[in-house]
Design an enzyme around this catalytic site. Sequence first.
Site, PDB file in Angstrom:
ATOM      1  N   GLU A  91      -3.052   7.410  -4.701  1.00  0.00           N
ATOM      2  CA  GLU A  91      -3.443   6.854  -6.008  1.00  0.00           C
ATOM      3  C   GLU A  91      -4.714   7.494  -6.543  1.00  0.00           C
ATOM      4  O   GLU A  91      -5.646   7.680  -5.759  1.00  0.00           O
ATOM      5  CB  GLU A  91      -3.706   5.343  -5.875  1.00  0.00           C
ATOM      6  N   ARG A 100       0.858  -1.186   0.000  1.00  0.00           N
ATOM      7  CA  ARG A 100       0.000   0.000   0.000  1.00  0.00           C
ATOM      8  C   ARG A 100       0.892   1.233   0.000  1.00  0.00           C
ATOM      9  O   ARG A 100       1.891   1.307   0.740  1.00  0.00           O
ATOM     10  CB  ARG A 100      -0.906   0.027   1.235  1.00  0.00           C
ATOM     11  N   HIS A 108      -0.760  -0.207 -10.027  1.00  0.00           N
ATOM     12  CA  HIS A 108      -1.392  -1.117  -9.062  1.00  0.00           C
ATOM     13  C   HIS A 108      -1.897  -2.399  -9.752  1.00  0.00           C
ATOM     14  O   HIS A 108      -3.097  -2.699  -9.733  1.00  0.00           O
ATOM     15  CB  HIS A 108      -2.533  -0.406  -8.317  1.00  0.00           C
TER      16      HIS A 108
HETATM   17  C1  DGY Z   1      -5.090  -6.192  -2.887  1.00  0.00           C
HETATM   18  O1  DGY Z   1      -5.775  -7.179  -3.135  1.00  0.00           O
HETATM   19  O2  DGY Z   1      -5.069  -5.660  -1.782  1.00  0.00           O
HETATM   20  C2  DGY Z   1      -4.267  -5.678  -3.981  1.00  0.00           C
HETATM   21  O3  DGY Z   1      -3.700  -4.467  -3.700  1.00  0.00           O
HETATM   22  C3  DGY Z   1      -5.090  -5.643  -5.252  1.00  0.00           C
HETATM   23  O4  DGY Z   1      -4.238  -5.799  -6.333  1.00  0.00           O
END
Ligand code: DGY
Length: 322
Positions: free
Chosen positions: A265, A236, A283
């Site tokens: 983002e 993240r 992402h």
């Molecule tokens: C998640 O599943 O948390 C990922 O970031 C999605 O790609």
Amino acid sequence: MAYSFLVTRSIPTVGLDRLRSGGSVKVNPYDRPMTADELVMAAADCDGILSMLTDRIDSAFLDRCPRVKAISNYAVGFNNIDVAECTRRGIGVSNTPDVLTNATAEIAMGLMLACARRLVEADGVVRTGQWRGWAPLDYLGVDMVGKVLGIVGAGRIGLRVAKMAAGFDMQVRYYSRSSHPEFDQIGAVRVDLERLLREADFVSLHAPLTDQTRHIIGAKQLAMMKPTAVFINTARGALVDEQALVEALRENRIFAAGLDVFEHEPVLSAGLASLKNAVLLPHIGSATTATRGEMAVMAAEDLLAMTSGKRPVHPVNPRRWG
Ligand code: DGY
């Protein structure tokens, strides 16, 4: 009883079909996340929501959508959801773990290689006609084989990356609040964060975003890293103080960074996009056809279970079911 569901972005048909077996399904008609108001308007008459990591599910939303009894998040991460508030209101929450572990670990490894060997920069030189032919001093990178890999966060994806790194004969250190036998069994050594940052040639983040982990990497931590270090984030964006990272990259205080996630983002911190020593992806950690299909089925099945009062297979708030 037939239920009413909202799916907040188009997902693979296999998941929508599964959900339609249990009731009526509305899908966000736009090719973008819904605004907070659009989300409320669409969700107000629904029993369950199949949400995305871009949807904020907080008490303001829940106040306006009292009929919603279940949230199935189409992601393994669930920092977009106020889980404590959902639990307090008796709302079930689920996520999609495991199925995206390999896909996300592959992106982390891909970013390591891309950064270490300057793949994107070199590709650009060839495409734009700037390549003058082979030269001994052009595009020198850093090796991966035999280097020290530091993994921050000892969950499933971190473990998969550690196992993949064995193919590069990397020595793995990991940082986690508790020790993890699965890491210890593959020879990974648990260390504190400072030691990890000082010793690692590659640092890869695999921690969830919580109040405790927000900005776990800032200017102070970046200053501990080697000038030859490669920094990877597929977890993240807000784990990192992105502006501090831009400064470190601009001043070549670390070698490179590979980022699949960003603090705000889809907006990037000023200066990030122009850095040659950063590889930036939109992402795409879980973005394979097979993985996104499995996530769709998993999310749909857990939403069906929760709306009919059953415990989902992948609960985020298991206390909700006692
Ligand atoms: C998640 O599943 O948390 C990922 O970031 C999605 O790609």
